[in-house]
Scaffold this motif. Sequence first.
Motif, PDB file in Angstrom:
ATOM      1  N   TYR A  12       0.929  -1.306  -0.052  1.00  0.00           N
ATOM      2  CA  TYR A  12      -0.078   0.057   0.123  1.00  0.00           C
ATOM      3  C   TYR A  12       0.999   1.323  -0.018  1.00  0.00           C
ATOM      4  CZ  TYR A  12      -4.225  -2.666   0.808  1.00  0.00           C
ATOM      5  OH  TYR A  12      -5.332  -3.608   0.742  1.00  0.00           O
ATOM      6  N   ALA A  43      -6.056  -6.118  -1.654  1.00  0.00           N
ATOM      7  CA  ALA A  43      -4.878  -5.528  -2.068  1.00  0.00           C
ATOM      8  C   ALA A  43      -4.949  -5.610  -3.584  1.00  0.00           C
ATOM      9  CB  ALA A  43      -3.603  -5.996  -1.602  1.00  0.00           C
ATOM     10  N   ALA A  46      -6.884  -2.992  -4.806  1.00  0.00           N
ATOM     11  CA  ALA A  46      -6.498  -1.668  -4.902  1.00  0.00           C
ATOM     12  C   ALA A  46      -5.425  -1.543  -6.164  1.00  0.00           C
ATOM     13  CB  ALA A  46      -5.692  -1.557  -3.488  1.00  0.00           C
TER      14      ALA A  46
END
Length: 585
Positions: A12, A43, A46
Amino acid sequence: MDTVAAALPRLYDLLRQSRLLEAELALAALLRDAPQVPAVHRARAAVAQSAGRLDQAVDAMRTAVALAPGDAALQLELGQVLGASGRIDEAIAAFRGAAAAKPDLVDAWYLLGMTLYGARRDADALPPLQRALALAPTHPQLMRAVAETEYALEHHAEALALYERLATTPEATDAALCLRLSQCRRRLGAPADALAVVQAAVVRFPDDAPLWLELGWVQEDLGDATQAQQAYARAHALRPDWGDPIGAAIALARAATPDDIVHRAQAMADAAAVPEPQRAYLHHVLGKRSDSLGEYSAAARHWTEANRLRRAQDGGFERDVFAAQIDAAIATFTPELSRSLHAKAMRDERPLFVVGMPRSGTTLVEQILSAHPQGHGCGELTGIVGIAHEIAAGIPAQTGLRWPQDAAQVDGAWLRERAQKYLSVALRGAPADARRLVDKQPYNFLHVGLIAMLFVDARIVWCRRDPRDIALSIFSESFAPSATYATDRDDIAFVIVQQERLMRHWQAVSPLPILEFEYERVVADTEAQIRRLVDFAGLTWDARCLDFHASGRSVQTLSRWQVRQPMHARSVGRWRNYPAWFAEG
């Protein structure tokens, strides 16, 4: 898992630094080592979003939710990704799932409500937004979301209470809140109060065009055309590319509109760069001007284009849905059930409901009865329609009820509470000795059965008028976007017929007295018909009812200037000016 817990923060962090290639390499390692961990697929979503690959982001979040089906936070993120990709119905389903998994999750209810609101499903949006606010009752953003939704549903009393609460918070410094405070007061029939609010607001925000437009509307409601035009001119000067102020000026002046303003409005109405709702409004008011000049072909062209634009924006009318609503009311409210439910209602003889099609004379009836010293005009209240929506949304103690099919199962105590709440709104601004509270919401014709469940002693006035004049008047006006039938003459005719079918049913089964009040008979024999109306209302005769046009009270209606004139026959048979639209006879 320890490796995953350590690797995810680094991934991230790479995304925050826009180091997408390195993030994708880190993700590949995580997917290889921990393919069954929901956080890894979160994730993956994302990373896909950062790369603009929304379909892959959706797929990743669906996998994460499938691996942890009870995780409300993951459901919530799935809904957000679906919403970002334009898959609104699926986003709504995901937010519902998050709310079901964790009923105290404020964000789930808020995002569900806001997504429904953004999809223009205002009635569906209100309950989840109210649930969010109940969980966080002092949160200004939630307060505003509920207030805006109440306002969109024309629940102006409920919206005003929330806006007034917002006005006491430190964040309450914007012109938009001042605008809503004025609009709600004006629409609740308190233009003098609205005037005080909006006049203070234009001093505080002198360059805010919507506030100047609102000031013009308030001045119109108060009967001051000169001050209204000055406010419209100021709004136009501040935002010359905005169609609403110039449209309001033309709607007020009609035939007396200066040529330069007409030419400006025509150019804006024809400009593709101008938003369609504004173009539609300009065509509506230009049509009204042409009609007042006797230029009927030009008026017809303007109104046809206005409604074409509105229909493209707001969508078409669902006749089957509307007819099914009428069928359900007729099937449910038998004479026996109507009498049984009516016997349990609250005893209060003050409510009088004026129903029928819009533009059928409902405002005229309200003005006549409001001219009586014991009559109080409440305007078009939304309380009855709101109660029906609450039942359908499962707000009473029983859940899963259908309205009106399950009318017999609605809790009586809940209904009495709603009846009292309705009265508290209707009494706003009423004199202490008011004997009749006149609600002129025309669409209450759908809910005469509900009215009888709320008030034992209510009276109903059914306004009637030549259907062709009603159809012309509706087609020529700029109605709210929710009135999708108003953009098509055949749809208008369909609604008129369905309305009459339902009203004839209410006449046959309702325990409430219903007076038919025909516009043409009032024009032909004014005093006799007004006496008949006053007598039906249970009031002693007062000659001031004959001079209703001179009462000086504010009027919140499309016909605000018409009802300030004595009775005349100019609106009878107007449909004959448009022979291409209506067959003779």
